[in-house]
Design a protein around this motif. Structure first.
Motif, PDB file in Angstrom:
ATOM      1  N   MET A 186       0.831  -1.192   0.000  1.00 44.61           N
ATOM      2  CA  MET A 186       0.000   0.000   0.000  1.00 44.61           C
ATOM      3  C   MET A 186       0.875   1.254   0.000  1.00 44.61           C
ATOM      4  O   MET A 186       1.807   1.348   0.788  1.00 44.61           O
ATOM      5  N   PRO A 187       0.603   2.221  -0.883  1.00 42.06           N
ATOM      6  CA  PRO A 187       1.384   3.470  -0.885  1.00 42.06           C
ATOM      7  C   PRO A 187       1.277   4.178   0.459  1.00 42.06           C
ATOM      8  O   PRO A 187       0.283   4.054   1.177  1.00 42.06           O
ATOM      9  N   LEU A 188       2.302   4.935   0.778  1.00 46.56           N
ATOM     10  CA  LEU A 188       2.357   5.653   2.048  1.00 46.56           C
ATOM     11  C   LEU A 188       1.160   6.585   2.206  1.00 46.56           C
ATOM     12  O   LEU A 188       0.568   6.687   3.287  1.00 46.56           O
ATOM     13  N   ARG A 189       0.791   7.268   1.141  1.00 48.25           N
ATOM     14  CA  ARG A 189      -0.332   8.209   1.188  1.00 48.25           C
ATOM     15  C   ARG A 189      -1.619   7.499   1.619  1.00 48.25           C
ATOM     16  O   ARG A 189      -2.431   8.049   2.367  1.00 48.25           O
ATOM     17  N   ASP A 190      -1.806   6.255   1.156  1.00 43.87           N
ATOM     18  CA  ASP A 190      -3.021   5.506   1.490  1.00 43.87           C
ATOM     19  C   ASP A 190      -3.013   4.985   2.920  1.00 43.87           C
ATOM     20  O   ASP A 190      -4.046   4.571   3.447  1.00 43.87           O
ATOM     21  N   ARG A 191      -1.817   4.998   3.543  1.00 36.87           N
ATOM     22  CA  ARG A 191      -1.732   4.548   4.941  1.00 36.87           C
ATOM     23  C   ARG A 191      -1.932   5.695   5.924  1.00 36.87           C
ATOM     24  O   ARG A 191      -1.980   5.490   7.133  1.00 36.87           O
ATOM     25  N   ALA A 192      -2.021   6.923   5.418  1.00 36.62           N
ATOM     26  CA  ALA A 192      -2.068   8.103   6.285  1.00 36.62           C
ATOM     27  C   ALA A 192      -3.232   8.045   7.263  1.00 36.62           C
ATOM     28  O   ALA A 192      -3.075   8.380   8.449  1.00 36.62           O
ATOM     29  N   ARG A 193      -4.414   7.639   6.797  1.00 42.22           N
ATOM     30  CA  ARG A 193      -5.591   7.610   7.692  1.00 42.22           C
ATOM     31  C   ARG A 193      -5.354   6.663   8.863  1.00 42.22           C
ATOM     32  O   ARG A 193      -5.718   6.970  10.004  1.00 42.22           O
ATOM     33  N   HIS A 194      -4.737   5.502   8.584  1.00 42.28           N
ATOM     34  CA  HIS A 194      -4.434   4.551   9.668  1.00 42.28           C
ATOM     35  C   HIS A 194      -3.504   5.191  10.693  1.00 42.28           C
ATOM     36  O   HIS A 194      -3.747   5.107  11.904  1.00 42.28           O
ATOM     37  N   TYR A 195      -2.446   5.854  10.229  1.00 46.23           N
ATOM     38  CA  TYR A 195      -1.476   6.469  11.141  1.00 46.23           C
ATOM     39  C   TYR A 195      -2.106   7.603  11.941  1.00 46.23           C
ATOM     40  O   TYR A 195      -1.883   7.732  13.145  1.00 46.23           O
ATOM     41  N   LEU A 196      -2.898   8.444  11.270  1.00 48.31           N
ATOM     42  CA  LEU A 196      -3.524   9.569  11.963  1.00 48.31           C
ATOM     43  C   LEU A 196      -4.467   9.088  13.055  1.00 48.31           C
ATOM     44  O   LEU A 196      -4.625   9.739  14.091  1.00 48.31           O
ATOM     45  N   GLY A 197      -5.102   7.939  12.835  1.00 47.94           N
ATOM     46  CA  GLY A 197      -6.020   7.395  13.828  1.00 47.94           C
ATOM     47  C   GLY A 197      -5.324   6.926  15.095  1.00 47.94           C
ATOM     48  O   GLY A 197      -5.985   6.728  16.125  1.00 47.94           O
ATOM     49  N   LEU A 198      -4.007   6.737  15.045  1.00 48.04           N
ATOM     50  CA  LEU A 198      -3.255   6.271  16.209  1.00 48.04           C
ATOM     51  C   LEU A 198      -2.698   7.409  17.049  1.00 48.04           C
ATOM     52  O   LEU A 198      -2.275   7.195  18.186  1.00 48.04           O
ATOM     53  N   LEU A 199      -2.695   8.614  16.487  1.00 49.19           N
ATOM     54  CA  LEU A 199      -2.122   9.755  17.201  1.00 49.19           C
ATOM     55  C   LEU A 199      -3.025  10.197  18.341  1.00 49.19           C
ATOM     56  O   LEU A 199      -4.247  10.014  18.289  1.00 49.19           O
ATOM     57  N   ARG A 200      -2.440  10.801  19.359  1.00 49.70           N
ATOM     58  CA  ARG A 200      -3.220  11.228  20.518  1.00 49.70           C
ATOM     59  C   ARG A 200      -2.862  12.672  20.862  1.00 49.70           C
ATOM     60  O   ARG A 200      -1.857  13.212  20.401  1.00 49.70           O
ATOM     61  N   GLY A 201      -3.717  13.274  21.682  1.00 50.93           N
ATOM     62  CA  GLY A 201      -3.500  14.661  22.065  1.00 50.93           C
ATOM     63  C   GLY A 201      -4.710  15.504  21.723  1.00 50.93           C
ATOM     64  O   GLY A 201      -5.608  15.081  20.983  1.00 50.93           O
ATOM     65  N   ALA A 202      -4.766  16.727  22.278  1.00 50.24           N
ATOM     66  CA  ALA A 202      -5.889  17.628  22.024  1.00 50.24           C
ATOM     67  C   ALA A 202      -6.048  17.888  20.527  1.00 50.24           C
ATOM     68  O   ALA A 202      -7.154  17.892  19.988  1.00 50.24           O
ATOM     69  N   VAL A 203      -4.923  18.144  19.855  1.00 49.78           N
ATOM     70  CA  VAL A 203      -4.890  18.247  18.387  1.00 49.78           C
ATOM     71  C   VAL A 203      -3.849  17.226  17.939  1.00 49.78           C
ATOM     72  O   VAL A 203      -2.660  17.560  17.804  1.00 49.78           O
ATOM     73  N   PRO A 204      -4.253  15.974  17.720  1.00 52.08           N
ATOM     74  CA  PRO A 204      -3.298  14.866  17.539  1.00 52.08           C
ATOM     75  C   PRO A 204      -2.231  15.113  16.487  1.00 52.08           C
ATOM     76  O   PRO A 204      -1.051  14.798  16.704  1.00 52.08           O
ATOM     77  N   TRP A 205      -2.627  15.665  15.329  1.00 47.73           N
ATOM     78  CA  TRP A 205      -1.662  15.816  14.238  1.00 47.73           C
ATOM     79  C   TRP A 205      -0.684  16.971  14.458  1.00 47.73           C
ATOM     80  O   TRP A 205       0.227  17.165  13.666  1.00 47.73           O
TER      81      TRP A 205
END
Length: 337
Positions: free
Chosen positions: A46-65
């Motif tokens: 899978m291209p890196l761009r297509d994995r972005a949603r998975h990675y963003l879903g793992l981030l934490r914090g008030a504004v995760p990204w």
């Protein structure tokens, strides 16, 4: 936009790991495998761009990204194989960088793991290094051209030129030394220690350098606030915060340093009576090479490096609201009994 694309290309070329560029709203600005000459990750489907949603879903914090952090990711490929990755996210002037490090075949001891984290952090500083080193080099080139154009330069022009050269060379050396020092994870063993030991050592340094002659220190200690880690690295955090606070007050004012236990963590606040951090700049203070100082007293790396050290120790540094001055809080996990 064209300048940003060129900047991203420089970062992609310098980083040994796949990188995602995120905007202030979490939008995807770029991926390192967007390039036509980019090689796909070994065994990935899978291209890196297509994995972005998975990675963003793992981030934490008030504004995760936009929250600096390191988290683990596990993905399942179409073949059924598991991919174990470590995500490192850091703030930038355009939003954030997210580095993806494949750990599927890594069986490394903690020191090597820490070295990998340091190298990842340095990857985020590449763009700033190019900018910060180019400026003094450009100035040096101009000064040399001016002096060469004068067959018999006056003593005043010569003195001014040499002084300018010395200032710019010192800046380049300061940046280089700080980055080289930070890139190396020392052999100092990690152990339990009272966090106030690191605080007192940092206070001793600023006193010895004569930075507190006209400053009232209000100190609150907690001998039971014990953490686990490298006392030398944690001392560097407090030294950077103390120097910043004293410079913000121009060497005169009230400095409050308080240690306390808070649940499973330890908090050390460093509060000064200076002008504080403007609201418009608060989100950028941990960016490498960003500084609110109008003179050349620093490289703009102190807070960025301090925050990286805190993250390595499982903690963070926060800029907290205050009626006056700036209040930085170092949060570290308490050592198990």
């Amino acid at each position: 936009m064209r300048d940003r694309a060129a900047l991203f290309e420089q970062i992609y070329a310098a980083s040994p790991w796949p990188m995602l560029m995120l905007g202030p709203e979490g939008e995807l600005l770029g991926a390192s495998d967007d390039r036509s000459d980019a090689e796909p990750a070994a065994g990935d489907d899978m291209p890196l761009r297509d994995r972005a949603r998975h990675y963003l879903g793992l981030l934490r914090g008030a504004v995760p990204w936009l929250t600096p952090q390191a988290v683990d990711s596990v993905r399942t490929l179409a073949s059924g194989a598991l991919v174990h990755e470590r995500l490192h996210l850091r703030r930038t002037e355009w939003g954030a960088c997210l580095a993806v490090i494949d750990r599927s075949e890594m069986q490394t001891p903690p020191p090597a793991d820490a070295q990998t984290a340091r190298l990842a952090a340095l990857g985020f500083m590449v763009a700033g290094v190019c900018h910060e080193v180019t400026n003094p080099l450009t100035s040096l080139h101009s000064i040399v051209q001016i002096l060469r154009a004068e067959r018999q330069p006056s003593q005043e022009l010569l003195d001014k030129g040499l002084n300018n050269i010395a200032v710019n060379v010192k800046r380049i050396l300061d940046i280089s030394r700080r980055l080289v020092t930070f890139s190396r994870v020392g052999d100092e063993p990690r152990a339990r220690f009272a966090v106030d030991e690191a605080v007192e050592e940092a206070l001793y340094v600023v006193r010895h350098e004569g930075l507190m002659q006209h400053v009232e220190l209000q100190r609150q200690a907690d001998a039971a606030a014990v953490v686990f880690g490298s006392i030398g690295q944690v001392r560097e955090i407090f030294l950077n915060l103390l120097v910043n606070a004293l410079q913000a007050m121009d060497g005169r004012g009230v400095l409050q340093v308080a240690t306390r236990r808070n649940g499973t963590g330890v908090e050390v606040t460093v509060a000064d009576s200076g002008p504080g951090v403007p609201e418009a700049l608060r989100s950028r203070i941990f960016e490498p090479f960003f500084t609110t100082k109008l003179d050349a007293r620093g490289t703009g790396l102190g807070l960025a490096i301090s925050n990286e050290i805190a993250l390595e120790h499982g903690g963070c540094i926060e800029l907290r609201e205050s009626g006056r001055g700036a209040v930085f809080c170092v949060v570290l996990p308490r050592a198990p009994a």
